[in-house]
Design an enzyme around this catalytic site. Structure first.
Site, PDB file in Angstrom:
ATOM      1  N   ASP A 161      -0.452   9.791  -5.006  1.00 25.50           N
ATOM      2  CA  ASP A 161      -0.159   8.887  -3.902  1.00 25.50           C
ATOM      3  C   ASP A 161       1.314   8.475  -3.881  1.00 25.50           C
ATOM      4  OD1 ASP A 161      -0.916   7.414  -1.625  1.00 25.50           O
ATOM      5  OD2 ASP A 161      -2.767   6.733  -2.581  1.00 25.50           O
ATOM      6  N   ASP A 215      -3.888   6.969   6.061  1.00 24.34           N
ATOM      7  CA  ASP A 215      -5.304   7.019   5.699  1.00 24.34           C
ATOM      8  C   ASP A 215      -6.184   7.038   6.937  1.00 24.34           C
ATOM      9  OD1 ASP A 215      -4.575   6.901   3.069  1.00 24.34           O
ATOM     10  OD2 ASP A 215      -5.566   5.001   2.629  1.00 24.34           O
TER      11      ASP A 215
END
Length: 567
Positions: A161, A215
């Site tokens: 991430d 996301d």
């Protein structure tokens, strides 16, 4: 109105490239990371979409059991991936990462061994920053020790991430790539950079897949926004490295079965990773049937590895590009926030825009007093409002260039903090004359006098820039037979397969059932005289067709076919 082929207008093609920030100068040959992995897009399961931080070893063991017992493994799903929140601290001295002892009392190596015993592969999560997105220890500065630890534990996959870092991801991600390669173990490297630094242009040399979007959330609007961004990047995907519009939401409950079928089909033709994000121990029959459609999965896993793209659309190239740019801007607005906060805020912003069927392109079509799509009002605040949903006529992204697209958008005149002070929704108009933008004094213009495209264009006094609002709510152009309307969006997607056939999707974006047609000359470079068509969801051969194929498609639904040349 008729669907446009993507090659219809050269200037729109050029704007598409500019607005996505990927000009033709960047379209060079890029060699994917050569670690022998990702010859086809990865398939598996990830904990985040459904469980977030509510994870433990019991969940992972039961998930692995279910993947095997239900037949998901047989269908091709092989990775069982832990997302954020499995780690809590580091060892003093060595810096070795420590798993949460309460959630994983047996330790990660034991869990890896269990997953491997099921014939599956195991994945972990970390972050190219000081902390993970949920505040756990990140890998920045610990790349070597973490990579060695993953290899010692026999981990097969790393999702990486992009939270809590201030330097460019182009400098941080290669460090972990090199650390993974130095271990001698082939570990799939899934980059989760969110698309903010255009990873498709540089990540193929670094990872096996790269997130192109923020996301996803379990909603039609979120799925569509990620799809819009990802669809422009097809030239960067190839065996070894794939564009990733985020994990699947199929089965989580926020969309209908028709919408989940579209979601899965579009991810498949886009060569996106097929990473399940629902609770596989409690799948409905519909969820299982979607996730295990072998013919659709075969499209995704086809060894040719060419990402499908939109070959025809009722929306203009410029409008699709403007929407994608808008969604990227939203994602960047929240990229500094903690992951769950950012995801929820982005979800809320997108849902605010999805009044009715969301942002729609403005078109000029034959007037129909019975059509809600053609009803408007002009207010004292100088906004032009669509009666059916209350949305405002909007110059998208405050674009002041010639031929900028127009759409409907939630009204925000008078609200503080809006882009270009909401001048892109304020229109100067005397009935029967030109409609001019308060932002740039450009006129609302019917392209080429015949439409259907309506654009912002230099005022010239032409009849195609004169507009009259009638008592019936219709806004007539200078050609009294054409009226301002919101579009009825549909798309045709296509991608070549290794056997010479094409996978094709007829996609109905609109709020009502409509008939959609694909012409073979929109798909095949050398047009065959006869094409055999198979429906991949009905698992049925439909016959042979000479010039194209048409089908009725439900709202938010797809018809997905395989088109094979016969002669």
């Amino acid at each position: 109105y008729h669907m446009q082929n993507d090659s219809m207008r050269f200037n729109q093609q050029m704007k598409l490239a500019r607005l996505f920030l990927f000009s033709s100068l960047l379209c060079v040959s890029i060699t994917a990371l050569d670690n022998g992995l990702a010859r086809t897009p990865q398939m598996g399961f990830n904990t985040w979409n459904h469980f977030a931080c509510g994870i433990n070893e019991v969940l992972i063991r039961s998930t692995a059991d279910a993947i095997v017992s239900t037949g998901l493994a047989k269908a091709g799903y092989e990775y069982v991936n832990l997302d954020d929140c499995w780690q809590v601290s580091r060892e003093n001295g060595t810096g070795k990462i420590i798993a949460d002892p309460k959630a994983f009392p047996s330790g990660i190596p034991s869990l890896v061994s269990y997953v491997h015993s099921k014939g599956l592969k195991f994945g972990l999560y970390s972050d190219a920053g000081l902390h993970t997105c949920d505040g756990r220890p990140g890998s920045l500065g610990y790349e070597t020790v973490d990579a060695q630890t993953y290899a010692q534990w026999q981990v097969d996959y790393l999702k990486y991430d992009n939270c809590y870092a201030t330097t460019a991801p182009e400098t941080r991600y290669p460090v972990m790539r090199d650390a993974l390669n130095a271990t001698g173990r082939h570990i799939f490297f899934s980059m989760c950079e969110w698309g903010v630094d255009n990873p498709a242009t540089w990540a193929p040399k670094v990872g096996n897949s790269w997130r192109t979007t923020a996301d996803i959330s379990d909603s039609w609007g979120s799925m569509m926004s990620n799809l819009a961004i990802n669809s422009a990047l097809n030239q960067y995907a190839a065996p070894g490295g794939w564009n990733d519009p985020d994990m699947l939401e199929v089965g989580n409950g926020g969309m209908t079965t028709i919408e989940y079928t579209s979601h899965f089909s579009l991810w498949a033709i886009s060569k996106a990773p097929l990473i399940i994000g629902c609770d596989v121990t409690k799948m409905s029959n519909d969820t299982f049937n979607i996730l295990t459609n072998s013919e659709v999965i075969a499209v995704n896993q086809d060894p040719l590895g060419v990402q499908g793209k939109i070959v025809a659309s009722s929306e203009s190239d410029a409008f699709r590009a403007a929407k994608a740019e808008h969604y990227m801007r939203l994602a960047k607005q929240v990229s500094h926030l903690p992951r769950r906060v950012a995801s929820q805020k982005l979800h809320n912003m997108i849902m605010e825009e999805y009044v009715g069927d969301g942002v729609a392109e403005i078109v000029a079509v034959p007037c129909n007093a019975n059509s809600p799509a053609q009803k408007w009002s002009y207010g004292s605040d100088k906004t032009i409002r669509h009666t059916a949903d209350g949305l405002c006529l909007d110059l998208l992204n405050c674009d002041t260039s010639s031929s900028a697209p127009l759409g409907t958008f939630p009204c925000h005149v008078g609200q503080p903090g809006q882009e270009c002070n909401s001048q892109n929704q304020i229109w100067n108009w005397t009935n029967g004359s030109s409609i001019t933008s308060s932002l740039d004094n450009m006129c609302v213009d019917v392209y080429n006098n015949v439409g259907p495209v309506v654009q912002s264009y230099t005022c010239n006094g032409g009849a195609n820039q004169k507009w009259s609002l009638g008592a019936d709510g219709l806004i007539h152009s200078g050609d009294p037979n054409l009226c301002l309307a919101t579009g009825n969006p549909s798309q045709v997607w296509a991608g070549p397969l290794s056997d010479g056939s094409y996978a094709i999707i007829l996609f109905n974006v609109a709020g009502a059932t409509q008939n959609i047609t694909v012409a073979w000359n929109q798909v095949f470079s050398i047009v065959p005289s006869t094409v055999s068509v198979r429906d991949l969801w009905a698992h049925k051969n439909l016959g042979q067709f000479s010039t194209g194929f048409s089908s009725e498609v439900p709202s938010h639904g797809v018809v997905m076919i395989k088109a094979s040349p016969v002669a």
